[in-house]
Design an enzyme around this catalytic site. Structure first.
Site, PDB file in Angstrom:
ATOM      1  N   LYS D 164      -3.162   4.474  -0.744  1.00 45.89           N
ATOM      2  CA  LYS D 164      -3.978   5.495  -1.393  1.00 45.89           C
ATOM      3  C   LYS D 164      -4.056   6.681  -0.453  1.00 45.89           C
ATOM      4  O   LYS D 164      -4.406   6.536   0.711  1.00 45.89           O
ATOM      5  CB  LYS D 164      -5.372   4.939  -1.693  1.00 45.89           C
ATOM      6  CG  LYS D 164      -6.170   5.837  -2.609  1.00 45.89           C
ATOM      7  CD  LYS D 164      -7.369   5.120  -3.166  1.00 45.89           C
ATOM      8  CE  LYS D 164      -8.223   6.012  -4.046  1.00 45.89           C
ATOM      9  NZ  LYS D 164      -9.468   5.292  -4.410  1.00 45.89           N
ATOM     10  N   SER D 235      -1.024   5.830  -4.816  1.00 49.13           N
ATOM     11  CA  SER D 235      -1.952   6.588  -5.654  1.00 49.13           C
ATOM     12  C   SER D 235      -2.623   7.639  -4.787  1.00 49.13           C
ATOM     13  O   SER D 235      -2.559   7.585  -3.564  1.00 49.13           O
ATOM     14  CB  SER D 235      -2.983   5.671  -6.305  1.00 49.13           C
ATOM     15  OG  SER D 235      -3.825   5.125  -5.332  1.00 49.13           O
TER      16      SER D 235
END
Lengths: 376, 376, 376, 376
Positions: D164, D235
């Site tokens: 992330k 992400s």
């Protein structure tokens, strides 16, 4: 010469029956129609096919009555549509027609003049010209032609210039590449923003709002938002290959009851601009325009933007971050609610994508209305 | 007793830092907070979790400062949220607090009185009661309690009643069936409309706007739209099991600068209602409220509806047929645009689903503002 | 008689150039076209105008080549469109044509027979008949006519029946009221579900899947979901006033390489049904159909539903509670992804609203393909 | 050391009751939880607050059981959420825990090894580093740390790396400017794509899939799509300020029944990749995985993309031009439908935005499952 504007409702995007009825009854002569501006109930985005559906329906119907191929009409009759009737907005279209002696041949009348309409088409625009000085120049030239077509002699008399601009598609970008040219972008959405920006500067130059030549403004496209035209309303679409221009103004060479007024809109809450433009037309609004005065209004044209800085009057708005609803749909709904509530009528042309068209974060507003004493 | 209202912005639905800062600084005493009404940036539908996120954040923060379990606060502190900040609307929340001697014990003051706040919770509502006389009765009783809690002695002094109603979920409908009872519907969306309707009639009965008893109104729910309360603002949600009521009014037993005024809204274009409610509060609007007057406004509460007959002022709207954007999102955006443009401020609580709340196709509007001479 | 199916792509909903090219080249004789089934890139809801746009474009083009008014074609050529090409789905249309001696006059051939096509239109349907026994009966009769038109003698030979049903609009409901009749509902969306249900029962009765008469099934509409037809694919639309029926089957009276197979789909994850229908057609799928076998496939027709109980294989799905994306769009995207990944091709007709069409929560699937040895 | 994975359902994005029940019952020791990966029912975009709501709920609950401030957990426990449960997808989360002696201290066991889990956090990332070599380098270093944390000694043993990444917000871009630095873009969406691209290259470098140093890859970010990592799943979000890394692999230093396998996905129709990854885990799929084998599956992780060239297997898709539904929502629904139909289960983590993660236009797939003989 005399201009006329009919504001007609549609039941769905393929419905041009209201116009056909007026043609059949003789109220409108189809050969006098010079432009159509409309609002269809699509999403206003790349995949909004209500615009194409309406255009096909309109041109097919007019082709029958004019005994001309529909394809030919596409290059002589500007038809500018904005998709999206969010909130209280109502699907409708304005039919602009003109009759009588050409204004270039008319002597100027006394008085303030009347609504003047002119149109023009540019040469086809190559993909590599979009968003560059060449497009600015092409728009500026077409605007000059349309002003001449309107018989308008003073640039001050121009009040609203609607331009529809071609943009870059993936196919066109590839074609340019084969010719050894590079498009500014191959992203259709991005190229539409560039095309609108170039259109606004083209109008600004043609109207002497912006001094200098097209070349000087290329780097300011989508960059220097202090530069704008308060009379340019630009849309862009993948379906056209050349500029379509509709010039609206007031000219002493024209007759009839209609006049147009315009105002810049400082931001999406600028309700004062609505009252100002009405005042200029002598329409008194006791908050909402009264029914008798409302009957004088023939058309309302608005351009607006979700403020790209994320705030309006200091308060955060959420339009730009919404993954569910496109930001332009948001702002059309809000500004449409503001303008329609003053006019008491949802038949308002509200279009998003106002880059360099009116103040940054705002836009502009034009109203066409008949004089108060027309019945006398 | 003295009421206070703070209008606070949030950066996202989990952001209650503005309130916490006021608690830490001592400007707000957490034990004096009696209700919260807010607008979060969700979609306003069944799957809008911004309401739950804000509530969890709020109750968790208050729990720390009050040293009370968050779960307990859920049944003592009404927190009514509406999702959806379409267009120019800005996410924010109103914190209602009150301090000083209880109004029931206060003598009436001279003058017009000041903002009065009362709250109440009903007993839990069974699934089979939703959308039936039992729910109307339960709301009416809770409204009476909240009026008493506010120390309001004349029903005329009540100006705005916010109620949050439980509805039927599939699970609750099945549970009712096991008990041999039948819910009016197991469709959550449909039951929410029934619950809002029952809430409106409950308010109408408690305020003597509607004569007679709850039983007489059961068949009129979502059927006879001529019946309505101009002071009821009802929301419904799956997350609660009992009625939450917030009563706002003006009472001579209360002190302080704040007052509330309200108006029915005839339709989604009724801009006159905005100017009327401002006039009642002595706020002059030269089209848009001037900055100094705007600073007096503490909260704006609006309820509205997409006209279910498909037309506004005779023109077709497209809100009800849109598969892409929920009709309530459409109307909130449009009415929000209208109200915010008059006030010059997007911090407006606009909620959809106005069945029997104000005129059919319209809704209602309330503004809380300080008196002009408060600084003198 | 011999049936042919062309699967053609469209670049946008107004693009019928692929079909026109085949007509111009002589590959398709326009007078042999008997039906069109297509998938357009709209939202599939009430305000999906891509269906009307395609139909106008198709009928206009065919009218030129057939020298017949487009209006007349609307009542002789069934054109069933489903909006929504979610995910990997690709906009396309199937053109069904037939040539040679009428099957009713042909002797049966040996062997399994070949694709047979029949069509029929019912009488106009009154608003008060929608969702009632009268509509079930009307559909059943039209299906019997279409079976006869196809020259199919055994009901077993019918594999897929596509029906398009009129529904109730607000205007039609009011018209019925003036005639002293009551429509079952005036909500267009609700009436579309009733119409689809009635269509499914009409097919089931005509095919002897459901015993008894139309009257016996009226109360089961949208109520008893154990009743269904595994061969009925029903759509409903506001734009038509009578039933349009397309029957597809395999008949010994027909010749040519094409055959059709079908399977019920137990739920939205029933990938086994895809492999089963392919196996019946002799198409081996090593997970994904190989290119040579894929070239044999002429059309794929799917009907599916978001499970109304909120779970699939025991796990919660969120389609029914989503305020941002319509549930039918969700399920078309998911089932389209499943079927297209097996076939290696996104040109799949996937339609939602499968009430009583295949198992509850599932739907059905049909594939038209050429025999493997057609080139020998 | 032994890894465990629990796949838990949630009733709404604030529901962590399934995990709390396992903690209370003693089945999961909270101090052994090292990472959470989940799928919430939001829209997956900038304004998807279901991720923040779940994180707040999770950290609050764990804070109570661990007697640690929730704020501290945010920097020690990676929690990677993807919003969007389109179509048949079901909201759920995977809880990764590990117990026993640290793998770095364990001797290698015989056999193929077992699931290994490692996590790491990077230093905070400055806005001007996003989408540049500095970010690639930071990710690569954090991945190396996480591999060490997992006790994985051979890079071949790494199967899936979830990262992330922070991105640029308008506020952070302005802050960089004040420090005399320029962010690559101030558009959050654009910066998220850059951050994902940098994350993919960072993983590729750390795993020796890409030779050379971070500097060499800066210009290839979002430009050369032939470069990719088949094991990177990235992400990006505005809510974090440093990289969070979860490495999953199979290591002889770990014990237990779980193993992980992965495959690249050639395109959004690549159903073969699903069967291949199952075969590697010894899971036979007779089209759909049988129930007994399905029970062995502990987690499914998928990354995918709407093909940016507008076609899949030569057929036009419409995902990129849809103004109503975000393209990532489209592709998650379709690929989710494909994968879930093979597994017979909608609890699949499907995330969009797969730039440089797997083949261009495709993505990648990983499955964690228990060995078949675990009960023997």
């Amino acid at each position: 010469m005399k201009a006329n504007v009919h504001r007609l409702s549609m039941q769905h995007p393929g419905d041009v029956s209201a116009l056909e009825a007026l043609i059949v009854s003789g109220e409108i002569r189809p050969e006098e129609i010079v432009a159509v501006i409309g609002k269809t109930e699509g999403n206003g985005g790349v995949n909004d096919f209500t615009r194409g559906y309406f255009t096909q329906s309109l041109m097919g119907m007019l082709a029958r009555h004019l005994n001309t191929p529909a394809e030919a009409l596409l290059h002589t009759l500007p038809c500018v549509l904005s998709g999206g009737t969010e909130g209280v907005l109502s699907p409708h279209y304005l039919v602009f027609s003109r009759g009588g002696e050409h204004p270039a041949a008319s002597a100027a009348h006394a008085g303030p003049g009347a609504l003047a309409i002119g149109v023009a088409f540019s040469q086809p625009v190559a993909a590599e010209e979009v968003g560059r000085a060449a497009q600015i120049r092409s728009v500026a030239e077409a605007v000059v032609s349309a002003i001449a077509d309107a018989g308008i002699r003073s640039l001050e008399d121009v009040r609203f210039v609607q331009v529809k601009c071609p943009c870059v598609t993936i196919a066109r970008a590839q074609d340019a590449q084969r010719r050894g040219k590079a498009a500014i972008t191959s992203d259709p959405n991005r190229s539409m923003a560039y095309a609108r920006a170039a259109g606004a500067f083209g109008v600004g130059i043609a109207l002497n709002e912006l001094g200098g030549s097209a070349d000087e403004y290329e780097t300011a496209l989508l960059a220097d938002f202090s530069l704008h035209s308060p009379r340019a309303s630009i849309s862009s679409g993948v379906e056209i290959d050349r500029h379509e221009v509709i010039v609206l103004g007031n000219s002493p060479a024209w007759t009839g009851p209609l006049r147009i007024a315009h105002q810049p809109m400082a931001d999406a809450l600028d309700i004062g601009s609505v009252y100002k433009v009405l005042a200029e037309l002598g329409i008194l609004a006791d908050h909402q325009v009264r029914e008798d005065a409302a009957a004088r209004i023939a058309g309302v044209l608005v351009k607006c933007e979700p403020d790209r800085r994320g705030r309006i009057h200091g308060q955060r708005h959420t339009m730009l971050d919404d993954t569910d609803i496109n930001a332009q749909r948001h702002v059309r709904g809000a500004v449409g609610g503001m303008v329609a509530s003053v006019l008491g009528d949802g038949r308002i042309f509200v279009s998003g994508g106002a880059e360099h068209q009116g103040p940054d974060g705002g836009g502009l507003l034009a109203v066409i209305a008949a004089a108060a004493d027309t019945s006398s």
